[in-house]
Scaffold this motif. Sequence first.
Motif, PDB file in Angstrom:
ATOM      1  N   GLN A  33      -3.909   2.764  17.655  1.00 43.73           N
ATOM      2  CA  GLN A  33      -4.824   3.541  16.827  1.00 43.73           C
ATOM      3  C   GLN A  33      -5.422   2.622  15.761  1.00 43.73           C
ATOM      4  O   GLN A  33      -4.680   1.965  15.032  1.00 43.73           O
ATOM      5  N   PRO A  34      -6.741   2.570  15.646  1.00 40.71           N
ATOM      6  CA  PRO A  34      -7.328   1.689  14.635  1.00 40.71           C
ATOM      7  C   PRO A  34      -6.969   2.144  13.226  1.00 40.71           C
ATOM      8  O   PRO A  34      -6.660   3.311  12.988  1.00 40.71           O
ATOM      9  N   ILE A  35      -7.022   1.211  12.316  1.00 40.44           N
ATOM     10  CA  ILE A  35      -6.837   1.507  10.897  1.00 40.44           C
ATOM     11  C   ILE A  35      -8.139   2.134  10.416  1.00 40.44           C
ATOM     12  O   ILE A  35      -9.223   1.607  10.683  1.00 40.44           O
ATOM     13  N   ILE A  36      -8.039   3.254   9.745  1.00 38.51           N
ATOM     14  CA  ILE A  36      -9.246   3.938   9.259  1.00 38.51           C
ATOM     15  C   ILE A  36      -9.451   3.549   7.803  1.00 38.51           C
ATOM     16  O   ILE A  36      -8.554   3.699   6.968  1.00 38.51           O
ATOM     17  N   ILE A  37     -10.656   3.040   7.529  1.00 43.89           N
ATOM     18  CA  ILE A  37     -10.994   2.602   6.178  1.00 43.89           C
ATOM     19  C   ILE A  37     -12.266   3.307   5.712  1.00 43.89           C
ATOM     20  O   ILE A  37     -13.015   3.851   6.533  1.00 43.89           O
ATOM     21  N   ASP A  38     -12.491   3.277   4.399  1.00 42.69           N
ATOM     22  CA  ASP A  38     -13.761   3.784   3.884  1.00 42.69           C
ATOM     23  C   ASP A  38     -14.754   2.627   3.802  1.00 42.69           C
ATOM     24  O   ASP A  38     -14.429   1.481   4.144  1.00 42.69           O
ATOM     25  N   GLU A  39     -15.940   2.914   3.347  1.00 42.43           N
ATOM     26  CA  GLU A  39     -16.990   1.902   3.312  1.00 42.43           C
ATOM     27  C   GLU A  39     -16.709   0.775   2.321  1.00 42.43           C
ATOM     28  O   GLU A  39     -17.359  -0.270   2.366  1.00 42.43           O
ATOM     29  N   ASP A  40     -15.722   0.944   1.452  1.00 41.45           N
ATOM     30  CA  ASP A  40     -15.355  -0.085   0.478  1.00 41.45           C
ATOM     31  C   ASP A  40     -14.137  -0.900   0.917  1.00 41.45           C
ATOM     32  O   ASP A  40     -13.620  -1.707   0.144  1.00 41.45           O
ATOM     33  N   GLY A  41     -13.646  -0.670   2.123  1.00 34.35           N
ATOM     34  CA  GLY A  41     -12.490  -1.413   2.623  1.00 34.35           C
ATOM     35  C   GLY A  41     -11.156  -0.883   2.139  1.00 34.35           C
ATOM     36  O   GLY A  41     -10.143  -1.577   2.187  1.00 34.35           O
ATOM     37  N   ASN A  42     -11.122   0.377   1.703  1.00 35.66           N
ATOM     38  CA  ASN A  42      -9.876   1.026   1.292  1.00 35.66           C
ATOM     39  C   ASN A  42      -9.257   1.708   2.502  1.00 35.66           C
ATOM     40  O   ASN A  42      -9.934   2.470   3.202  1.00 35.66           O
ATOM     41  N   ILE A  43      -7.983   1.454   2.750  1.00 37.22           N
ATOM     42  CA  ILE A  43      -7.308   2.063   3.899  1.00 37.22           C
ATOM     43  C   ILE A  43      -7.048   3.544   3.631  1.00 37.22           C
ATOM     44  O   ILE A  43      -6.451   3.903   2.622  1.00 37.22           O
ATOM     45  N   LEU A  44      -7.515   4.374   4.555  1.00 38.59           N
ATOM     46  CA  LEU A  44      -7.257   5.808   4.492  1.00 38.59           C
ATOM     47  C   LEU A  44      -6.122   6.196   5.436  1.00 38.59           C
ATOM     48  O   LEU A  44      -5.383   7.132   5.172  1.00 38.59           O
ATOM     49  N   ASP A  45      -6.003   5.485   6.544  1.00 34.43           N
ATOM     50  CA  ASP A  45      -4.929   5.732   7.494  1.00 34.43           C
ATOM     51  C   ASP A  45      -4.569   4.415   8.163  1.00 34.43           C
ATOM     52  O   ASP A  45      -5.448   3.706   8.642  1.00 34.43           O
ATOM     53  N   GLY A  46      -3.275   4.079   8.153  1.00 33.00           N
ATOM     54  CA  GLY A  46      -2.836   2.862   8.820  1.00 33.00           C
ATOM     55  C   GLY A  46      -2.246   1.820   7.886  1.00 33.00           C
ATOM     56  O   GLY A  46      -2.200   0.644   8.231  1.00 33.00           O
ATOM     57  N   HIS A  47      -1.785   2.247   6.715  1.00 35.32           N
ATOM     58  CA  HIS A  47      -1.197   1.299   5.754  1.00 35.32           C
ATOM     59  C   HIS A  47      -0.073   0.482   6.380  1.00 35.32           C
ATOM     60  O   HIS A  47      -0.003  -0.728   6.199  1.00 35.32           O
ATOM     61  N   HIS A  48       0.788   1.137   7.116  1.00 37.18           N
ATOM     62  CA  HIS A  48       1.929   0.434   7.717  1.00 37.18           C
ATOM     63  C   HIS A  48       1.492  -0.446   8.878  1.00 37.18           C
ATOM     64  O   HIS A  48       1.978  -1.566   9.033  1.00 37.18           O
ATOM     65  N   ARG A  49       0.558   0.049   9.679  1.00 37.20           N
ATOM     66  CA  ARG A  49       0.029  -0.782  10.770  1.00 37.20           C
ATOM     67  C   ARG A  49      -0.624  -2.042  10.212  1.00 37.20           C
ATOM     68  O   ARG A  49      -0.456  -3.125  10.759  1.00 37.20           O
ATOM     69  N   TYR A  50      -1.348  -1.892   9.110  1.00 37.62           N
ATOM     70  CA  TYR A  50      -2.013  -3.038   8.487  1.00 37.62           C
ATOM     71  C   TYR A  50      -0.993  -4.039   7.950  1.00 37.62           C
ATOM     72  O   TYR A  50      -1.160  -5.245   8.097  1.00 37.62           O
TER      73      TYR A  50
END
Length: 96
Positions: A33-50
């Motif tokens: 599952q890809p890491i979901i980020i906002d347009e500013d590069g803030n992780i919304l989902d996937g902190h642990h995967r990252y």
Amino acid sequence: MKLKTPYADLLPPLSWDERESLEVDIAERGVLQPIIIDEDGNILDGHHRYAICPKAPTTVLTGLSEVEKRIFVLTNNDKRRNLSPDEKGEVASGRS
């Protein structure tokens, strides 16, 4: 690009066993599952995967307000994580 994690504290960290299981899964199958980020590069989902695989693929989710981003983080993780009753209480009170 180094991603930012301002929302990481909205949920409790993974337990040692959960983290180890995720590491093994990523080592064996890759990041599914890809890491979901906002347009500013803030992780919304996937902190642990990252944290485990900083080069994992990302998907950008745009147009959310700050409140919508927080709601996304909480609801998206609530579907997957098996939080204990105490952890759910911490999340509800904002103490994670």
